[in-house]
Design an enzyme around this catalytic site. Structure first.
Site, mmCIF file in Angstrom:
data_model
loop_
_atom_site.group_PDB
_atom_site.id
_atom_site.type_symbol
_atom_site.label_atom_id
_atom_site.label_comp_id
_atom_site.label_asym_id
_atom_site.label_seq_id
_atom_site.Cartn_x
_atom_site.Cartn_y
_atom_site.Cartn_z
ATOM 1 N N GLU A 191 -9.910 -9.837 -40.424
ATOM 2 C CA GLU A 191 -10.047 -9.067 -42.464
ATOM 3 C C GLU A 191 -11.455 -8.618 -43.054
ATOM 4 O OE1 GLU A 191 -7.894 -10.854 -45.504
ATOM 5 O OE2 GLU A 191 -8.147 -8.639 -46.726
ATOM 6 N N LYS B 241 -7.002 -6.245 -40.112
ATOM 7 C CA LYS B 241 -6.842 -6.444 -41.013
ATOM 8 C C LYS B 241 -7.344 -5.345 -42.125
ATOM 9 C CE LYS B 241 -5.320 -8.931 -45.274
ATOM 10 N NZ LYS B 241 -4.245 -9.061 -46.055
ATOM 11 N N ARG C 136 -2.033 -7.672 -53.782
ATOM 12 C CA ARG C 136 -1.455 -6.892 -54.508
ATOM 13 C C ARG C 136 -0.433 -6.380 -55.263
ATOM 14 N NH1 ARG C 136 -7.615 -6.439 -56.456
ATOM 15 N NH2 ARG C 136 -7.663 -6.251 -53.551
HETATM 16 P P1 13P Z 1 -4.517 -7.265 -51.397
HETATM 17 O O1 13P Z 1 -3.488 -6.458 -50.680
HETATM 18 O O2 13P Z 1 -4.072 -7.847 -53.105
HETATM 19 O O3 13P Z 1 -5.919 -6.532 -51.590
HETATM 20 O O4 13P Z 1 -4.703 -8.652 -50.930
HETATM 21 C C1 13P Z 1 -3.992 -8.227 -49.211
HETATM 22 C C2 13P Z 1 -5.550 -9.895 -48.996
HETATM 23 O O5 13P Z 1 -4.898 -10.476 -48.397
HETATM 24 C C3 13P Z 1 -6.890 -9.995 -49.101
HETATM 25 O O6 13P Z 1 -7.241 -10.382 -48.326
#
Ligand code: 13P
Length: 347
Positions: free
Chosen positions: A180, A222, A295
């Site tokens: 990510e 991600k 979120r």
């Molecule tokens: P959000 O979708 O709220 O950005 O969170 C995803 C996530 O795992 C961030 O590390």
């Protein structure tokens, strides 16, 4: 090729991006979940955190749309009120448990306010424990900001290097690494700035993953979507977001990667769904395009719950609704009307 494609890591990665399904990110650190609870006036205690996560994990029917859940260290050790450890509870519904293993973004030495994600020390041993607790995939998040010469080459490469070191340890332990790299969308930057920063970051990440011997077929990416800065004077609409994001991914993400699971990154719930839908409408693509939202899957549920057990059923309906909308976006079947129809039907 055939032997590599049939390994367990590839199978898990493909299960996580199975048609119509995506990932719930419920791995907020203790500090982050406290902020979320603050917004609804709920004190963050071990028990309120446990009760909230239980509500999400036991939502009837969510498993139709949710393939996996990312847990935090505290959560993977917690159980339902009835005493079933969360990883077992999820497995019984066919949902795969994952674990956030990074220790957060910390100030990068000798930089001008940039960060590097920490957590590599002792990670081999932690993976062994998480695997025994039932985790089959993992997550590590690096963050990059745009503006004032950022992200610097220094910040891009140290974070890419750490992401690859984490991914290698995950694969060694038999867990699928979700990689990510998040380019943050706060600021006044244009969508072109966002595309440029995201492209540079992805290029560095795939260089490091290659150099550190990662089997890409056993990973998921991600990323952020390519958006205008949230405070930009003019902001691009869904069609341009879809085009720019896809252009960036086609340039930088190898086709060996089975799936791309976007983060929501502060977009509104409906924008996160609409953007995913617009990208899938331009498919087929070499990778599955799915979601791993925190979120954008949880906000309506959090606000329906407000810490009251009497609101649990409403909160579960709200969560299941967002999961269903994002599931529809996997096959470009989402329309804003679907939101209203579902609400009208009292879903
Ligand atoms: P959000 O979708 O709220 O950005 O969170 C995803 C996530 O795992 C961030 O590390």
């Amino acid at each position: 090729m055939a032997a590599r494609m049939s390994n367990d890591l590839n199978e898990t990665a493909r299960a996580l991006v199975a048609p119509g399904k995506g990932i719930l990110a419920a791995d907020e650190s203790t500090g982050t979940i406290a902020k979320r609870f603050d917004s609804i006036g709920v004190a963050s205690t071990e028990e309120t955190r446990r009760a909230y996560r239980e509500l999400l994990f036991t939502t009837p029917g969510a498993e139709e749309f949710i393939s996996g859940v990312i847990l935090f260290d505290e959560t993977i050790r917690q159980s339902s009120a009835g005493g079933t450890p969360f990883p077992q509870l999820l497995a019984a519904k066919g949902v795969i448990s994952g674990i956030k293993v990074d220790k957060g973004a910390k100030a990068l030495a000798l930089s001008d306010g940039e960060t590097v994600t920490e957590g590599l020390d002792g990670l081999r041993e932690r993976f062994a424990e998480y695997s025994a607790l039932g985790a089959r995939f993992a997550k590590w998040r690096a963050t990059f900001s745009i503006g004032g010469g950022r992200p610097s080459e220094y910040c891009v490469w140290v974070n890419a290097h750490a992401l690859a070191r984490y991914a290698a340890l995950a694969q060694e332990a038999g867990l699928v690494p979700i990689v990510e790299p998040e380019v943050l969308m706060d600021g006044t930057h244009t969508i072109a700035d966002s595309a440029q920063a995201t492209g540079r970051v992805l290029q560095a990440v795939y260089t490091e993953l290659h150099d550190q011997r990662i089997d890409l077929a056993g990973t998921l990416l991600k990323p952020n979507m390519v958006l205008s800065g949230y405070e930009a004077a003019t902001r691009s609409g869904p069609e341009e977001v879809a085009e720019r994001t896809l252009e960036c991914l086609y340039r930088h993400v190898p086709a060996a990667v089975p799936g791309i699971v976007f983060l929501s990154g502060g977009q509104s719930d409906e924008d996160a769904t609409l953007h995913l839908d617009a990208m899938n409408a331009r498919g087929p693509h070499p990778w599955q395009l799915s979601f791993s939202y925190g979120r954008a899957l949880q906000s309506p549920a959090l606000h329906a719950w407000r810490g009251q057990s009497g609101n649990a059923a409403d909160a579960q309906r709200a969560y299941c609704h967002r999961a269903r909308m994002n599931s529809a976006a996997r096959s470009a079947a989402y329309t804003p009307e679907l939101e209203r129809e579902a609400v009208a039907a009292g879903e």
